[in-house]
Design a protein around this motif. Structure first.
Motif: not given
Length: 293
Positions: A271-282
């Motif tokens: 989850t941390a990896a997602w929020k750091k990357t793709a999660g900035t948009v999605l």
């Protein structure tokens, strides 16, 4: 151009990026961050296993894409970033390999299987859809994310709102990709225009050579987020489970990567990896269920 993180503002062409010289010594455990912490020891891995060999080498080569915002994009500093990169770091970290000991090798859709089979890379993490045809050549761990094919057009264009509007249109995608196969099989009235990379489709889209670009929604979302003149149209019309490619029938390594992925789902690292990357948009999705085929 919208204000996005620096890594989304440049598409640099590059071949292999070597972030550090190979070392035969055992690395010190990496500092604690998404994908970089490890308590692995040689004794933790079966003798002769791929995990033991990589840990002992202290370095590994990972194939990824260099031109895909949010997932695998080379930034201005020459270092790739994105969700695929963070997933790769998680795996390397559990082998005791810190990010500066990873050699990143640019890997496009058409050469992923050959790179794995030839040993040019140890694993591929490159928006790599798991399917039965590819399983005949390589093995997969995962999935670590499930995407879906969608459509990108000029934001000013309103006549394409979904796949039903592709008949008679020219659609750009990547040669050798799952989206290309889907378009050829499911949309016979569409003219498919293949390129080596998805970023190469953007200029033809802008100058009218093609009417749309089609690939996975998360890849298109990255382009749209970085370019105000582009927009994603309609809902995804396929399911694309992203897996980690490795050598065919290395069951022990595949099982270990699956264990590592499931641990990252449970402890919040994924989850941390997602929020750091793709999660900035999605929005942040639920982790998928690993397929231990």
């Amino acid at each position: 151009m919208r204000n996005r993180p620096a890594g989304l503002l440049a598409l640099l062409s590059a071949a292999t990026l070597t972030l550090a010289a190979c070392s035969g010594s055992t690395p010190e455990p990496a500092s604690t961050s998404a994908g970089s912490s490890s308590s692995a020891t040689v004794a933790a891995f079966p003798e002769g296993s791929t995990m033991a060999k990589l840990h002992a080498a202290g370095t590994m080569t990972i194939g990824t894409k260099f031109d895909q915002p949010l997932f695998g994009l080379v930034g201005p500093d020459g270092v790739p970033e994105g969700f695929d990169i963070e997933i790769a770091k998680i795996i390397a970290g559990k082998l005791g390999i810190s990010p500066d000991k990873i050699t990143w090798k640019e890997t496009v859709s058409a050469n992923r299987e050959s790179f794995i089979s030839s040993g040019a890379v140890d694993i591929v993490v490159a928006t790599y859809t798991i399917n039965d045809k590819r399983k005949q050549v390589v093995s997969f761990a995962g999935p670590y994310y499930v995407a879906g094919q969608s459509i990108l057009t000029l934001a000013s264009r309103t006549d394409i709102q979904g796949p039903a509007d592709l008949a008679g249109k020219k659609v750009c995608t990547v040669s050798g990709s799952t989206p290309e196969a889907n378009l050829l099989a499911k949309f016979p009235d569409t003219t498919v225009v293949p390129f080596d990379t998805y970023s190469a489709c953007l200029d033809p889209l802008r100058n009218g050579q093609v009417d749309a670009v089609s690939t996975d929604n998360v890849i298109l979302a990255g382009f749209a987020a970085d370019n105000a003149d582009l927009a994603v149209r309609g809902e995804p019309f396929t399911q694309e489970p992203y897996g980690i490619g490795l050598k065919k029938d290395d069951t022990e390594f595949r099982s270990w990567i699956n264990d590592t992925l499931e641990a990252s789902f449970a402890d919040g690292t994924w989850t941390a990896a997602w929020k750091k990357t793709a999660g900035t948009v999605l929005p942040t999705p639920e982790p998928p269920k690993v397929d231990r085929y």
